[in-house]
Design a protein around this motif. Sequence first.
Motif, PDB file in Angstrom:
ATOM      1  N   ASP A  35       0.854  -1.198   0.000  1.00  0.00           N
ATOM      2  CA  ASP A  35       0.000   0.000   0.000  1.00  0.00           C
ATOM      3  C   ASP A  35       0.884   1.241   0.000  1.00  0.00           C
ATOM      4  O   ASP A  35       1.486   1.596   1.023  1.00  0.00           O
ATOM      5  CB  ASP A  35      -0.908  -0.027   1.234  1.00  0.00           C
ATOM      6  CG  ASP A  35      -1.905   1.133   1.252  1.00  0.00           C
ATOM      7  OD1 ASP A  35      -1.690   2.130   0.539  1.00  0.00           O
ATOM      8  OD2 ASP A  35      -2.898   1.021   2.002  1.00  0.00           O
ATOM      9  N   LEU A  36       0.978   1.901  -1.166  1.00  0.00           N
ATOM     10  CA  LEU A  36       1.862   3.063  -1.277  1.00  0.00           C
ATOM     11  C   LEU A  36       1.429   4.196  -0.355  1.00  0.00           C
ATOM     12  O   LEU A  36       2.258   4.966   0.135  1.00  0.00           O
ATOM     13  CB  LEU A  36       1.909   3.545  -2.726  1.00  0.00           C
ATOM     14  CG  LEU A  36       2.537   2.570  -3.731  1.00  0.00           C
ATOM     15  CD1 LEU A  36       2.526   3.189  -5.133  1.00  0.00           C
ATOM     16  CD2 LEU A  36       3.962   2.215  -3.326  1.00  0.00           C
ATOM     17  N   GLY A  37       0.125   4.304  -0.114  1.00  0.00           N
ATOM     18  CA  GLY A  37      -0.362   5.330   0.806  1.00  0.00           C
ATOM     19  C   GLY A  37       0.138   5.100   2.223  1.00  0.00           C
ATOM     20  O   GLY A  37       0.581   6.035   2.903  1.00  0.00           O
ATOM     21  N   ALA A  38       0.096   3.847   2.658  1.00  0.00           N
ATOM     22  CA  ALA A  38       0.586   3.511   3.991  1.00  0.00           C
ATOM     23  C   ALA A  38       2.101   3.708   4.084  1.00  0.00           C
ATOM     24  O   ALA A  38       2.621   4.173   5.103  1.00  0.00           O
ATOM     25  CB  ALA A  38       0.215   2.072   4.340  1.00  0.00           C
ATOM     26  N   ILE A  39       2.794   3.347   3.012  1.00  0.00           N
ATOM     27  CA  ILE A  39       4.256   3.521   2.994  1.00  0.00           C
ATOM     28  C   ILE A  39       4.617   5.000   3.071  1.00  0.00           C
ATOM     29  O   ILE A  39       5.509   5.396   3.833  1.00  0.00           O
ATOM     30  CB  ILE A  39       4.842   2.872   1.721  1.00  0.00           C
ATOM     31  CG1 ILE A  39       4.680   1.353   1.790  1.00  0.00           C
ATOM     32  CG2 ILE A  39       6.316   3.253   1.564  1.00  0.00           C
ATOM     33  CD1 ILE A  39       5.054   0.635   0.512  1.00  0.00           C
ATOM     34  N   GLU A  40       3.898   5.840   2.302  1.00  0.00           N
ATOM     35  CA  GLU A  40       4.204   7.276   2.334  1.00  0.00           C
ATOM     36  C   GLU A  40       3.871   7.878   3.695  1.00  0.00           C
ATOM     37  O   GLU A  40       4.589   8.751   4.186  1.00  0.00           O
ATOM     38  CB  GLU A  40       3.450   8.009   1.229  1.00  0.00           C
ATOM     39  CG  GLU A  40       3.804   9.496   1.172  1.00  0.00           C
ATOM     40  CD  GLU A  40       3.440  10.149  -0.137  1.00  0.00           C
ATOM     41  OE1 GLU A  40       4.077  11.161  -0.484  1.00  0.00           O
ATOM     42  OE2 GLU A  40       2.514   9.651  -0.808  1.00  0.00           O
ATOM     43  N   ALA A  41       2.806   7.409   4.315  1.00  0.00           N
ATOM     44  CA  ALA A  41       2.466   7.901   5.658  1.00  0.00           C
ATOM     45  C   ALA A  41       3.575   7.571   6.642  1.00  0.00           C
ATOM     46  O   ALA A  41       3.929   8.404   7.501  1.00  0.00           O
ATOM     47  CB  ALA A  41       1.139   7.291   6.107  1.00  0.00           C
ATOM     48  N   GLN A  42       4.151   6.362   6.516  1.00  0.00           N
ATOM     49  CA  GLN A  42       5.253   5.976   7.397  1.00  0.00           C
ATOM     50  C   GLN A  42       6.486   6.827   7.120  1.00  0.00           C
ATOM     51  O   GLN A  42       7.201   7.231   8.047  1.00  0.00           O
ATOM     52  CB  GLN A  42       5.585   4.503   7.182  1.00  0.00           C
ATOM     53  CG  GLN A  42       6.638   3.951   8.130  1.00  0.00           C
ATOM     54  CD  GLN A  42       6.083   3.682   9.517  1.00  0.00           C
ATOM     55  OE1 GLN A  42       5.042   3.054   9.639  1.00  0.00           O
ATOM     56  NE2 GLN A  42       6.762   4.151  10.536  1.00  0.00           N
TER      57      GLN A  42
END
Length: 275
Positions: A35-42
Amino acid sequence: MTVSDNNNQTASAAPALALYGKMLTFSRLQFSTSDLGAIEAQLTETLSNKSSNIPILLDSDVEQDLSALVELLWSWGLQPIGVVTGLLDDQAREQRLAIFPADGKRIERIVPSKTAPTPSNKPKEDNRTESVNATSTESAANISATETTISSLPDETLLSAQHITSLIYDQMLRSGQSLNHVGGDLILTNSVNSGAEAITDNSLHVYGRAQGRLVAGATGDKDARIFCQVFNPSLVSVAGTYCLRDNLPEHVIDKPVQVKFVEGEGLVFIVMDEA
């Protein structure tokens, strides 16, 4: 095997390229989601800016859209240079990214088939002694890697890691020199001076005074060890876990020492004459 000397420069015409061995340290990002969104949030929580320019290796437990992931990481100032072998291998080849061995695996070595050594069946000795843990070894997301010489050999055959060829080197390693051996133990009968480095993907033995940078298990072999008669390095590393001179236990300095990696403990230093 590579010996490079950075101090000796000649006035003659320089060759088009030069290959030499050097230890490099990279950070590794491990992914448990695609999940790129989750990765960017991290990344937003972890990084304070987008200008770090940190070279990184990618290690994923799940399938990824590698192209999209690389673009995301570059947008955050991270520089993907390769992947740890696994699910991303095919995509990495398509994008011309490096593929690094997994932890505990050795790089296969190309040697002439006419002189291919016979694998040894000699069992390993298990000499146990009291050990002392380094209080400030560092590994976590760091991987040590080495550049290796590419040479043209007749009748080359790709041999598996069980074909081990040790190298015995009799000369002193001077400041500015780097000795890099892939495919077996590296045995130095002389000293390693401050500012020099000795690197191998197997175990390292130094029978003279050991200063400079000492690296064993450079491709992740956690069974590799370092043996020194007079131990006083500026940096010591086994399987990517390293410790700097200022953080070495004082009682091991200038002593005959064995260094090994223990899972969950890091580097363990053993004074051999106290066994």
